[in-house]
Design a protein around this motif. Sequence first.
Motif, mmCIF file in Angstrom:
data_model
loop_
_atom_site.group_PDB
_atom_site.id
_atom_site.type_symbol
_atom_site.label_atom_id
_atom_site.label_comp_id
_atom_site.label_asym_id
_atom_site.label_seq_id
_atom_site.Cartn_x
_atom_site.Cartn_y
_atom_site.Cartn_z
ATOM 1 N N GLU A 1 0.780 -1.235 0.035
ATOM 2 C CA GLU A 1 -0.102 0.028 0.163
ATOM 3 C C GLU A 1 1.017 1.300 -0.001
ATOM 4 O OE1 GLU A 1 -3.477 2.191 2.683
ATOM 5 O OE2 GLU A 1 -2.565 0.085 3.242
ATOM 6 N N PHE A 2 2.078 1.202 0.961
ATOM 7 C CA PHE A 2 3.026 2.547 0.882
ATOM 8 C C PHE A 2 3.434 2.752 -0.450
ATOM 9 C CE2 PHE A 2 6.848 4.413 1.054
ATOM 10 C CZ PHE A 2 6.789 5.321 1.999
ATOM 11 N N ILE A 3 3.777 1.595 -1.337
ATOM 12 C CA ILE A 3 4.491 1.942 -2.437
ATOM 13 C C ILE A 3 3.591 2.461 -3.464
ATOM 14 C CG2 ILE A 3 5.528 0.710 -4.598
ATOM 15 C CD1 ILE A 3 7.552 1.204 -2.031
ATOM 16 N N LYS A 4 2.265 1.942 -3.546
ATOM 17 C CA LYS A 4 1.181 2.570 -4.266
ATOM 18 C C LYS A 4 0.966 4.118 -4.080
ATOM 19 C CE LYS A 4 -1.575 -1.815 -5.341
ATOM 20 N NZ LYS A 4 -2.841 -2.300 -4.950
ATOM 21 N N LYS A 5 0.862 4.343 -2.803
ATOM 22 C CA LYS A 5 0.506 5.746 -2.476
ATOM 23 C C LYS A 5 1.955 6.646 -2.806
ATOM 24 C CE LYS A 5 -2.841 4.962 1.174
ATOM 25 N NZ LYS A 5 -3.563 5.700 1.855
ATOM 26 N N PHE A 6 2.833 6.183 -2.452
ATOM 27 C CA PHE A 6 3.983 6.826 -2.877
ATOM 28 C C PHE A 6 4.203 7.196 -4.442
ATOM 29 C CE2 PHE A 6 8.448 7.258 -4.309
ATOM 30 C CZ PHE A 6 8.847 8.233 -3.452
ATOM 31 N N ASP B 1 14.194 -2.829 8.482
ATOM 32 C CA ASP B 1 14.734 -1.866 7.642
ATOM 33 C C ASP B 1 13.739 -1.612 6.510
ATOM 34 O OD1 ASP B 1 16.330 -0.339 6.104
ATOM 35 O OD2 ASP B 1 17.250 -2.035 5.199
ATOM 36 N N LEU B 2 12.738 -1.004 6.642
ATOM 37 C CA LEU B 2 11.787 -0.695 5.788
ATOM 38 C C LEU B 2 11.989 0.272 4.644
ATOM 39 C CD1 LEU B 2 8.384 -0.220 8.043
ATOM 40 C CD2 LEU B 2 9.083 -2.113 6.177
ATOM 41 N N LEU B 3 12.759 1.306 5.058
ATOM 42 C CA LEU B 3 13.200 2.399 4.386
ATOM 43 C C LEU B 3 14.094 1.931 3.201
ATOM 44 C CD1 LEU B 3 14.032 5.281 6.356
ATOM 45 C CD2 LEU B 3 11.974 5.219 5.068
ATOM 46 N N GLY B 4 14.992 0.894 3.555
ATOM 47 C CA GLY B 4 15.690 0.150 2.507
ATOM 48 C C GLY B 4 15.164 -0.605 1.473
ATOM 49 N N VAL B 5 13.997 -1.369 2.016
ATOM 50 C CA VAL B 5 13.414 -2.177 1.175
ATOM 51 C C VAL B 5 12.382 -1.266 0.127
ATOM 52 C CG1 VAL B 5 11.456 -3.875 1.329
ATOM 53 C CG2 VAL B 5 13.328 -4.016 2.812
ATOM 54 N N TRP B 6 11.912 -0.360 0.828
ATOM 55 C CA TRP B 6 11.014 0.467 0.171
ATOM 56 C C TRP B 6 11.751 1.316 -1.032
ATOM 57 C CZ3 TRP B 6 7.123 2.312 4.666
ATOM 58 C CH2 TRP B 6 6.313 1.303 5.044
ATOM 59 N N GLY B 7 12.634 1.796 -0.676
ATOM 60 C CA GLY B 7 13.582 2.559 -1.366
ATOM 61 C C GLY B 7 14.112 1.806 -2.478
ATOM 62 N N LEU B 8 14.406 0.469 -2.435
ATOM 63 C CA LEU B 8 14.570 -0.632 -3.660
ATOM 64 C C LEU B 8 13.211 -0.599 -4.323
ATOM 65 C CD1 LEU B 8 16.800 -3.323 -1.891
ATOM 66 C CD2 LEU B 8 17.621 -1.384 -3.520
ATOM 67 N N ARG B 9 12.268 -0.949 -3.962
ATOM 68 C CA ARG B 9 11.025 -0.684 -4.660
ATOM 69 C C ARG B 9 10.745 0.642 -5.417
ATOM 70 N NH1 ARG B 9 6.767 -3.712 -3.389
ATOM 71 N NH2 ARG B 9 6.261 -3.501 -5.346
ATOM 72 N N VAL B 10 11.167 1.751 -4.992
ATOM 73 C CA VAL B 10 10.825 2.800 -5.496
ATOM 74 C C VAL B 10 11.683 2.796 -6.797
ATOM 75 C CG1 VAL B 10 11.179 5.322 -5.439
ATOM 76 C CG2 VAL B 10 10.038 4.069 -3.688
ATOM 77 N N LYS B 11 12.968 2.415 -6.477
ATOM 78 C CA LYS B 11 14.003 2.379 -7.722
ATOM 79 C C LYS B 11 13.762 1.483 -8.652
ATOM 80 C CE LYS B 11 18.963 2.386 -8.003
ATOM 81 N NZ LYS B 11 20.157 2.106 -7.408
ATOM 82 N N ASP B 12 13.059 0.050 -8.391
ATOM 83 C CA ASP B 12 12.869 -0.732 -9.258
ATOM 84 C C ASP B 12 11.383 -1.325 -8.955
ATOM 85 O OD1 ASP B 12 12.545 -2.703 -11.068
ATOM 86 O OD2 ASP B 12 14.334 -3.819 -10.770
ATOM 87 N N PRO B 13 10.253 -0.740 -9.494
ATOM 88 C CA PRO B 13 9.002 -1.180 -9.000
ATOM 89 C C PRO B 13 8.605 -2.784 -9.667
ATOM 90 C CG PRO B 13 8.942 0.303 -10.619
ATOM 91 C CD PRO B 13 10.286 0.240 -10.291
ATOM 92 N N ARG B 14 9.454 -3.240 -10.122
ATOM 93 C CA ARG B 14 9.135 -4.726 -10.598
ATOM 94 C C ARG B 14 9.491 -5.629 -9.523
ATOM 95 N NH1 ARG B 14 13.346 -4.538 -15.355
ATOM 96 N NH2 ARG B 14 14.291 -3.415 -13.919
ATOM 97 N N LEU B 15 10.212 -5.293 -8.588
ATOM 98 C CA LEU B 15 10.792 -6.159 -7.515
ATOM 99 C C LEU B 15 9.587 -6.735 -6.529
ATOM 100 C CD1 LEU B 15 13.721 -4.436 -5.761
ATOM 101 C CD2 LEU B 15 13.792 -6.226 -7.293
ATOM 102 N N PRO B 16 9.422 -7.838 -6.371
ATOM 103 C CA PRO B 16 8.133 -8.509 -5.627
ATOM 104 C C PRO B 16 7.749 -7.900 -4.318
ATOM 105 C CG PRO B 16 10.072 -10.040 -5.686
ATOM 106 C CD PRO B 16 10.450 -8.849 -6.338
ATOM 107 N N ASP B 17 6.665 -7.773 -3.971
ATOM 108 C CA ASP B 17 6.189 -7.416 -2.506
ATOM 109 C C ASP B 17 6.949 -8.061 -1.418
ATOM 110 O OD1 ASP B 17 4.631 -5.447 -3.618
ATOM 111 O OD2 ASP B 17 2.754 -6.575 -3.462
#
Length: 93
Positions: free
Chosen positions: A1-6, A77-93
Amino acid sequence: EFIKKFNNLARYHHRHKVWSDFVTCIGIELHQPFNKDSELESLYISIMKQYEKEDRFEILNLGRMLIDVFEETGFCDLLGVWGLRVKDPRLPD
């Protein structure tokens, strides 16, 4: 949900800028109640002025969401995980 909103936040700025601004502003928000710093406050204001009103509120809402998740998970370490998802949205949840 965070990534979608972001990903819907401030589409007029590059994703990396929005991520950097988000992390900076939330860090300042967490710091200020314990150790007021006028330079950090000025930085916070200058960053937030670059965003539309609705997006400023959404940055704060995402910060609250982050804190809620930290409280539920024990500060992983959510910021690291979420930061990677922002960088590459193809990464799995």
